[in-house]
Enzyme design. Structure first.
Site, PDB file in Angstrom:
ATOM      1  N   THR A 100      64.046  55.315  81.156  1.00 30.39           N
ATOM      2  CA  THR A 100      62.984  54.329  81.196  1.00 30.39           C
ATOM      3  C   THR A 100      62.493  54.441  79.762  1.00 30.39           C
ATOM      4  O   THR A 100      62.294  53.634  79.129  1.00 30.39           O
ATOM      5  CB  THR A 100      62.124  54.404  82.224  1.00 30.39           C
ATOM      6  OG1 THR A 100      62.301  54.224  83.346  1.00 30.39           O
ATOM      7  CG2 THR A 100      60.758  53.406  81.913  1.00 30.39           C
ATOM      8  N   SER A 139      66.166  45.590  84.198  1.00 32.23           N
ATOM      9  CA  SER A 139      65.465  47.023  84.684  1.00 32.23           C
ATOM     10  C   SER A 139      66.146  48.023  83.650  1.00 32.23           C
ATOM     11  O   SER A 139      67.354  47.856  83.308  1.00 32.23           O
ATOM     12  CB  SER A 139      65.567  47.057  85.956  1.00 32.23           C
ATOM     13  OG  SER A 139      65.357  48.595  86.331  1.00 32.23           O
ATOM     14  N   THR A 140      65.534  49.360  83.532  1.00 34.74           N
ATOM     15  CA  THR A 140      66.139  50.292  83.106  1.00 34.74           C
ATOM     16  C   THR A 140      67.261  50.463  83.828  1.00 34.74           C
ATOM     17  O   THR A 140      68.558  50.956  83.222  1.00 34.74           O
ATOM     18  CB  THR A 140      65.136  51.390  82.979  1.00 34.74           C
ATOM     19  OG1 THR A 140      64.166  51.318  82.343  1.00 34.74           O
ATOM     20  CG2 THR A 140      65.959  52.882  82.521  1.00 34.74           C
ATOM     21  N   ASN A 141      67.196  50.416  85.255  1.00 35.45           N
ATOM     22  CA  ASN A 141      68.430  50.987  85.855  1.00 35.45           C
ATOM     23  C   ASN A 141      69.620  50.140  86.185  1.00 35.45           C
ATOM     24  O   ASN A 141      70.668  50.553  86.776  1.00 35.45           O
ATOM     25  CB  ASN A 141      67.766  50.891  87.436  1.00 35.45           C
ATOM     26  CG  ASN A 141      66.563  51.757  87.792  1.00 35.45           C
ATOM     27  OD1 ASN A 141      66.130  52.389  86.689  1.00 35.45           O
ATOM     28  ND2 ASN A 141      65.918  51.578  88.797  1.00 35.45           N
ATOM     29  N   THR A 186     105.948  86.599  79.205  1.00 37.12           N
ATOM     30  CA  THR A 186     104.880  86.136  80.426  1.00 37.12           C
ATOM     31  C   THR A 186     104.201  87.394  80.884  1.00 37.12           C
ATOM     32  O   THR A 186     104.544  88.236  80.663  1.00 37.12           O
ATOM     33  CB  THR A 186     106.142  85.966  81.594  1.00 37.12           C
ATOM     34  OG1 THR A 186     106.915  86.949  81.988  1.00 37.12           O
ATOM     35  CG2 THR A 186     106.871  84.572  81.362  1.00 37.12           C
ATOM     36  N   SER A 317      86.208  87.689  55.378  1.00 37.98           N
ATOM     37  CA  SER A 317      85.259  88.872  55.237  1.00 37.98           C
ATOM     38  C   SER A 317      84.478  88.916  54.122  1.00 37.98           C
ATOM     39  O   SER A 317      84.836  88.724  53.245  1.00 37.98           O
ATOM     40  CB  SER A 317      85.991  89.957  55.623  1.00 37.98           C
ATOM     41  OG  SER A 317      85.367  91.221  55.653  1.00 37.98           O
ATOM     42  N   SER A 318      83.120  89.427  54.430  1.00 44.04           N
ATOM     43  CA  SER A 318      82.320  89.714  53.396  1.00 44.04           C
ATOM     44  C   SER A 318      82.576  90.966  52.884  1.00 44.04           C
ATOM     45  O   SER A 318      81.751  91.588  51.830  1.00 44.04           O
ATOM     46  CB  SER A 318      80.855  89.423  54.054  1.00 44.04           C
ATOM     47  OG  SER A 318      80.673  90.340  54.756  1.00 44.04           O
ATOM     48  N   LYS A 323      91.019  89.275  53.599  1.00 47.42           N
ATOM     49  CA  LYS A 323      91.249  89.064  55.021  1.00 47.42           C
ATOM     50  C   LYS A 323      91.114  87.603  55.007  1.00 47.42           C
ATOM     51  O   LYS A 323      90.010  86.831  54.587  1.00 47.42           O
ATOM     52  CB  LYS A 323      90.123  89.610  55.644  1.00 47.42           C
ATOM     53  CG  LYS A 323      90.331  89.652  57.317  1.00 47.42           C
ATOM     54  CD  LYS A 323      89.309  90.804  58.025  1.00 47.42           C
ATOM     55  CE  LYS A 323      89.714  90.961  59.374  1.00 47.42           C
ATOM     56  NZ  LYS A 323      89.317  89.731  60.199  1.00 47.42           N
TER      57      LYS A 323
END
Length: 482
Positions: A100, A139-141, A186, A317-318, A323
């Site tokens: 609503t 209506s909202t509905n 597998t 990577s920091s 990497k």
């Protein structure tokens, strides 16, 4: 200092910013539901504006709205449907009232914009009223669920297109890697040979199923309850309006919408959204599985399988220079998990409806539309920034296959399971390949081994090497398809 205008509702008066297109109902909702910080999805607002546009035109044709008001509301709705005034929709996505508050937010914005188009001042609802004019016969509905279906249709089709793009990228790799023989696995253990192309072909098939399921489920969303008003019975909506409004909405949206045979059903039951969400979840499951496989196949590059190379996208990577991480498959996995989790929320919300209405459609809308949007973007990024750039490490694929003992399985039809197992045990004990053991034992010549271990022989139905080796090892065997 911000200027205000006073507006009133059932609960009393509130000061509304003078330049705001929303009104008192929207302001109360914004104050009541300041919870998530997430706004209503733009596609839902677009669809709801189109519903209001169709309603204004239908009410005019039914003789319920004057031409000047209907035209002004239609013009305002057309602007909102095109993305204008987006900052005026301030209600949180998670809201009580079955939508609503979103409906009232739309009604007030359209009313005030229509007033402005007619030369009036915002808040002068004598010219255009949010409820008496913009919300007439509605209506909202019935408006909110209809808008949700329209928004979902568009996003489902967009996701289907994105999955088609991913399917195409995977099929390109299927053809490109058709001749790359590798070790199949597998339960993460050595199994039988496959080609890398076969693996990617299987991924493409899974995505193709998702694409088709999503494309077809769009049809399930086309029935709408617009005209049913509050509980689906259509009270306060004239018959001429009810039939006309659906036709107007078809023309505005370009979608094959149809009036529900039983609007009461569509007003109280939300199972179609759970159905759609389930198929979206299935697509997410496949994306997560494919992404996981690609990360495993690319693991390394020195300490893992490294059978494929993912395109590098950013430094990983920091602290570790050089990497590079599988960031796209990681993003895909997280997006997929998000959608899977949202499906559970959607199912609970759809089951939470009571009697003639489901009050939790805002939660359904937020999770379903958001999930559709992020998964479509995810599939496209997956195709363009990852799959299309994958290359095969053929040397690594050949190494793992040759160092494994799985090729002994191809000998089992000729020499029996137990003797084949004995060869495998001997190869392990002597740290040799199956090929080396077979050649040393004189079972096969080099030429005969290659006839047995050719990629085509090992990766299609039947007995490997049957054409060349029939009778050679004491058994007259045929592939069964020769």
């Amino acid at each position: 200092m911000t200027e205000h205008r006073m507006e009133k509702d059932l609960l009393g008066e509130l000061p509304v910013p003078a330049q705001a297109y929303y009104g008192v109902h929207t302001l109360r909702a914004a104050q009541n539901f300041a919870v998530s910080g997430c706004r209503v999805h733009p596609e839902l607002l677009r669809a709801l504006a189109e519903v209001k546009w169709a309603a204004a035109r239908a009410n005019r044709q039914a003789g319920l709205l004057t031409a000047n008001i209907a035209d002004a509301v239609s013009a305002a709705a057309r602007e909102v449907a095109r993305g204008q005034l987006a900052d005026q929709f301030i209600v949180d996505a998670l809201q009580g009232g079955a939508g609503t508050s979103t409906n009232m937010n739309m009604n007030e914005v359209l009313a005030n914009r229509a007033i402005e188009l007619l030369g009036g001042q915002k808040g002068d609802y004598r010219l255009v009223h949010p409820l008496n004019h913009v919300n007439m016969s509605q209506s909202t509905n019935d408006t909110y669920p209809t808008a949700l279906r329209i928004a979902a249709i568009r996003l489902v089709l967009a996701l289907s297109d994105a999955m088609a793009r991913l399917q195409g990228a995977l099929q390109e790799k299927e053809a490109q890697f058709a001749g790359v023989l590798k070790l199949g696995r597998t339960e993460l253990q050595d199994a039988l040979p496959v080609t890398l192309g076969q693996e990617f072909g299987a991924y493409a098939e899974a995505v193709a199923r998702d694409r088709w399921r999503l494309y077809k489920v769009e049809e399930r969303l086309r029935q709408i309850n617009l005209g049913g008003t509050a509980v689906g019975t259509g009270l306060n909506a004239p018959r001429r309006y009810i039939y006309q409004v659906v036709e107007e909405l078809r023309q505005i949206t370009g979608l094959g919408l149809a009036r529900a045979e039983n609007p009461v059903d569509l007003t109280q039951n939300a199972d179609v959204f759970a159905e759609v969400s389930g198929l979206v979840k299935a697509a997410a499951v496949n994306l997560a599985k494919i992404a996981g496989d690609l990360m495993l196949l690319a693991a390394g590059p020195a300490g893992g399988l490294a059978e494929i190379n993912l395109p590098p996208r950013q430094a990983g990577s920091s602290i570790m220079p050089g990497k590079v991480n599988p960031v796209i498959p990681e993003m895909v996995t997280q997006a997929a998990w998000q959608v899977m989790g949202a499906d559970q929320v959607i199912c609970q919300a759809c089951a939470g409806g009571r009697l003639e209405l489901n009050a939790f459609l805002p939660l359904v809308a937020h999770n379903l539309l958001h999930g559709l949007e992020i998964l479509a973007k995810t599939a496209q990024i997956f195709a363009d920034k990852c799959v299309r750039g994958i290359t095969a490490n053929e040397q690594r694929c050949r190494r793992w296959l040759e160092e494994s003992h799985v090729l002994v399985t191809a000998l089992a039809p000729y020499i029996g399971y137990e003797q084949a197992a004995a060869l495998a045990r001997r190869a392990r004990e002597q740290h040799k390949t199956i090929k080396e053991i077979v050649l040393e034992s004189g079972l096969l010549s080099e030429e005969e081994w290659h006839a047995l271990a050719a990629p085509r022989e090992l990766t299609r139905p039947g007995i490997a090497g049957a054409r060349r080796l029939a009778g050679r090892l004491g058994k007259d065997l045929k592939r069964g398809d020769e």
